[in-house]
Design an enzyme around this catalytic site. Structure first.
Site, PDB file in Angstrom:
ATOM      1  N   GLU A  82      41.716  38.162  33.584  1.00 33.37           N
ATOM      2  CA  GLU A  82      42.764  38.760  34.423  1.00 33.37           C
ATOM      3  C   GLU A  82      43.558  37.701  35.202  1.00 33.37           C
ATOM      4  OE1 GLU A  82      40.578  43.087  35.135  1.00 33.37           O
ATOM      5  OE2 GLU A  82      40.627  41.623  36.767  1.00 33.37           O
TER       6      GLU A  82
ATOM      7  N   GLU B 269      39.015  46.820  29.133  1.00 34.80           N
ATOM      8  CA  GLU B 269      38.294  47.337  30.299  1.00 34.80           C
ATOM      9  C   GLU B 269      38.934  48.638  30.767  1.00 34.80           C
ATOM     10  OE1 GLU B 269      37.800  44.905  33.749  1.00 34.80           O
ATOM     11  OE2 GLU B 269      37.434  43.073  32.596  1.00 34.80           O
TER      12      GLU B 269
END
Length: 676
Positions: A152, A311
């Site tokens: 991320e 995710e």
């Protein structure tokens, strides 16, 4: 380079797996549970640098060897992380300068995650070293399916303002502009006496007494994004060289405002497989609409190719002010909605719910309650459903219309001292997407300069920054037969945040056939009425708030006019016939009903019919490819529904034949492979 996980023959189903948090006797139990749930892939090693290199130059790969061997024995593929999002504590003791500095001059501390100065030479060298060691050791491991670089990017820190970054920024400016004179011109430094005599005089846009030069801030956002992307490319190239044939990714967060510091159009060109993380924002809005938007945007970043949801959550998260659990069946609806819109599976964070640390209340596939729980039973049921969809792999989602989306425009829009702080470009994008979703249209997103010729309708919800090339592209799209809908405060500035020469809306005034003499934002609580213009096709009165403009038609016709307020009698919504197409302009903030009324007329121009017979919040999306054509019907409501089908087929989750309307029970998902 392949763009699908190596050796994975089914859709990906699994989660981030952090076995280092548990004694090794638990790992065997995990393997049995993964087989029960139908897990096909897990992400491992993402936060493990301190375990892999507990002291400088001293490495321990034994536990990871045993883990990957265990996964292989149990038929589970590995998405193997380079752990470069969290350098060890010893690294920061040796290199405290690698910790990032805020714009206010505060150096952040170790103890969380992502505390990285991306221009630190020490960090870059250490990240390259651990990446190379992993690649040399595991390139040929039979469990390895995918490399997962970092985690991320941009969350929680994207930009550092230290002296190392200042020096790197000067180099970046020299490469971009060639001279300090070109920087002065681009940044408009004649204003407020900010002229620089040399690149060595330029610093990052640190905290200033009042508004800092907006062009400087905009370029620093570009520089910081490029620094992160450069580090990704550096690791990717090591992995490509040492592990050819294994695709490399990093997990995006495309539609979350928490990650608006990343230009994913640029990043999408650098990964082998686009992957995304998505979490429901539970602020009272329809969460499944934002989910659909995120999936459509991710697919668009992937160029329309299949991508992977890496995710999401089985139930509640832990980082919002309030974190409600998902309703029964919602996990499956969320997961399969991503698959409908192009994902090659559904992965979660995380496999086993943590007992310690900041995310211990974040849901997982194996919750604190264990296997005698609603979440686990739904996980096992979902695993079976995902397993039944192997033939969907490689097919592409079919889109109907496009929405223009540009991260750099948002960077510029959200700087200081704009005409109204109540204008939120993201809110306009969300509202436009929701209006199209409620018309049961599947959306592709596109950069302003992308080829739009495949779409009969293109919506531009907020494009404050629009280059001349973008304006020319949108004009050519309309001239060649497209229908364009543009919202207010678009086309105003160029890539340097300089107002385009001539009247507003700058780069878009030719395609829209109008000019704007002046903006007239409204105060809180103020609203305006829009009445149909004489002789226009509009039928109903509309309402607007936040923003109005003094619009002057230059070829466009008024469809609605302002009925009151400072701009009374002026055009509010216009239509411009140009070449073989039509461009619409909306100069105020319409509510959902008002925007829908404008889209009714624009869709008629575009020949895009409203899909009838589908209730609100019953989602229908199509994928097609060599293996066939698939219809995904997702019922987000509490009432049973019927979905018309264009032919007979087989329902994949139940195995029955369908010939006629498809029954979709309340809260259920049905997936049909059409005959032929």
């Amino acid at each position: 380079m392949p763009d699908t996980p190596r050796g994975l023959t089914r859709l990906a189903f699994g989660a981030d797996y952090n076995p280092e948090q548990w004694p090794e006797n638990v790992w065997r139990e995990d393997m049995a549970l993964m087989r029960e749930a139908g897990v096909t892939m897990v992400s491992v090693g993402i936060f493990s640098w301190a375990l892999l290199e507990p002291e400088p130059g001293a490495h321990d790969f034994g536990w990871l060897d045993r883990l990957l061997d265990l996964l292989h024995e149990n038929g589970v593929r590995a998405d193997l992380g380079t752990p470069t999002v969290c350098p060890p504590a010893w690294f920061y003791r040796e290199h405290p300068e690698a910790l990032p500095v805020t714009r206010e001059g505060v150096r952040l501390s170790f103890g969380s995650r992502g505390a990285i100065c991306h221009n630190s030479p020490a960090y870059r060298a250490a990240a390259a070293d651990i990446t190379e060691r992993l690649a040399r050791r595991y390139a040929d491991h039979p469990a390895l399916a995918l490399w997962h670089v970092h985690n991320e990017y941009g969350v929680p820190v994207s930009a550092c303002y230290c002296d190392t970054c200042a020096a790197a920024f000067r180099v970046w400016l020299g490469e971009r502009y060639g001279s300090v004179d070109a920087v002065n011109e681009a940044w408009g430094t004649a204003f407020w006496g900010q002229r620089y005599g040399g690149l060595d005089q330029i610093d990052p846009p640190r905290l200033t007494p009042t508004a800092c030069n907006p062009a400087q801030q905009l370029d620093y956002r570009r520089f910081a994004d490029a620094a992160m992307r450069g580090n990704f490319v550096r690791e990717r190239d090591i992995l490509h060289r040492l592990a050819p044939g294994v695709p490399v990714t990093t997990n995006f967060m495309t539609a979350l405002s928490q990650c608006d510091s990343v230009d994913y159009w640029a990043w999408g060109r650098e990964v082998d497989l686009v992957t995304n993380d998505h979490y429901l924002i539970t602020d009272g809005r329809r969460t499944h609409v934002n989910l659909a938007m995120a999936a459509d945007l991710t697919r668009s970043v992937a160029g329309g190719r299949p991508w992977l949801l890496l995710e999401h959550s089985t139930s509640g998260v832990n980082w919002q002010p309030r974190n409600p659990a998902k309703a029964p069946g919602q996990m499956a609806r969320n997961s399969l909605a991503h698959v409908a819109r192009g994902s090659e599976g559904a992965m979660f964070f995380q496999w086993r719910q943590s007992r310690r640390g900041a995310e211990k209340f974040h849901s997982a596939m194996v919750p604190h309650a264990g296997t005698d729980s609603r979440v686990w039973r739904e996980v096992v049921e979902l695993g079976a459903d995902i397993g039944a969809l192997a033939d969907v792999r490689g097919t592409r989602t079919e889109a109907d219309v496009a929405v223009v989306w540009d991260w750099q425009s948002w960077w510029a829009q959200n700087l200081e001292w704009r005409p109204s702080e109540d204008h939120d470009p993201r809110e306009r994008a969300d509202t436009a997407y929701e209006a199209l979703y409620d018309r049961h249209l599947t959306v592709d997103f596109a950069a302003p300069e992308a080829d739009l010729s495949a779409y009969p309708l293109v919506v531009v919800p907020a494009l404050y920054l629009a280059t001349r090339e973008a304006g020319d592209n949108l004009r050519a799209y309309v001239e060649n037969g497209g229908t364009l809908v543009v919202s207010y405060f678009s086309g105003i500035v160029d890539e340097h945040d300089a107002v385009h020469d001539g009247p507003h809306p700058g780069a878009l005034r030719d395609v829209l056939g109008l000019t704007v003499e002046e903006f007239s934002p409204l105060l809180p609580g103020q609203a305006v009425r829009l009445a149909p213009a004489p002789g226009a096709a509009a039928a109903a009165e509309l309402g607007g708030d936040v923003w109005t403009e003094f619009v002057v038609p230059r070829g466009a016709e008024a469809v609605w006019e302002y009925a009151d307020g400072l701009v009374a009698g002026r055009p509010a919504v216009t239509r411009h016939r140009l070449g073989r197409g039509t461009a619409w302009y909306v100069s105020t903030r319409l509510d959902a009903a008002g925007l829908d009324a404008v889209l009714d007329l624009a869709c008629a121009d575009a020949g895009v019919a409203r899909r009838t017979g589908l209730p609100r919040d019953v989602e229908v999306v199509r994928r097609a490819g060599d293996s066939g054509r698939y219809v995904f019907a997702i019922n987000h409501t509490a009432a049973d529904a019927e979905v018309p089908l264009e032919g007979a087929g087989t329902e994949l989750l139940g195995g029955g034949r369908v010939d006629g309307p498809l029954a979709v029970p309340a809260g259920a998902v049905r997936i049909v492979r059409l005959d032929g």
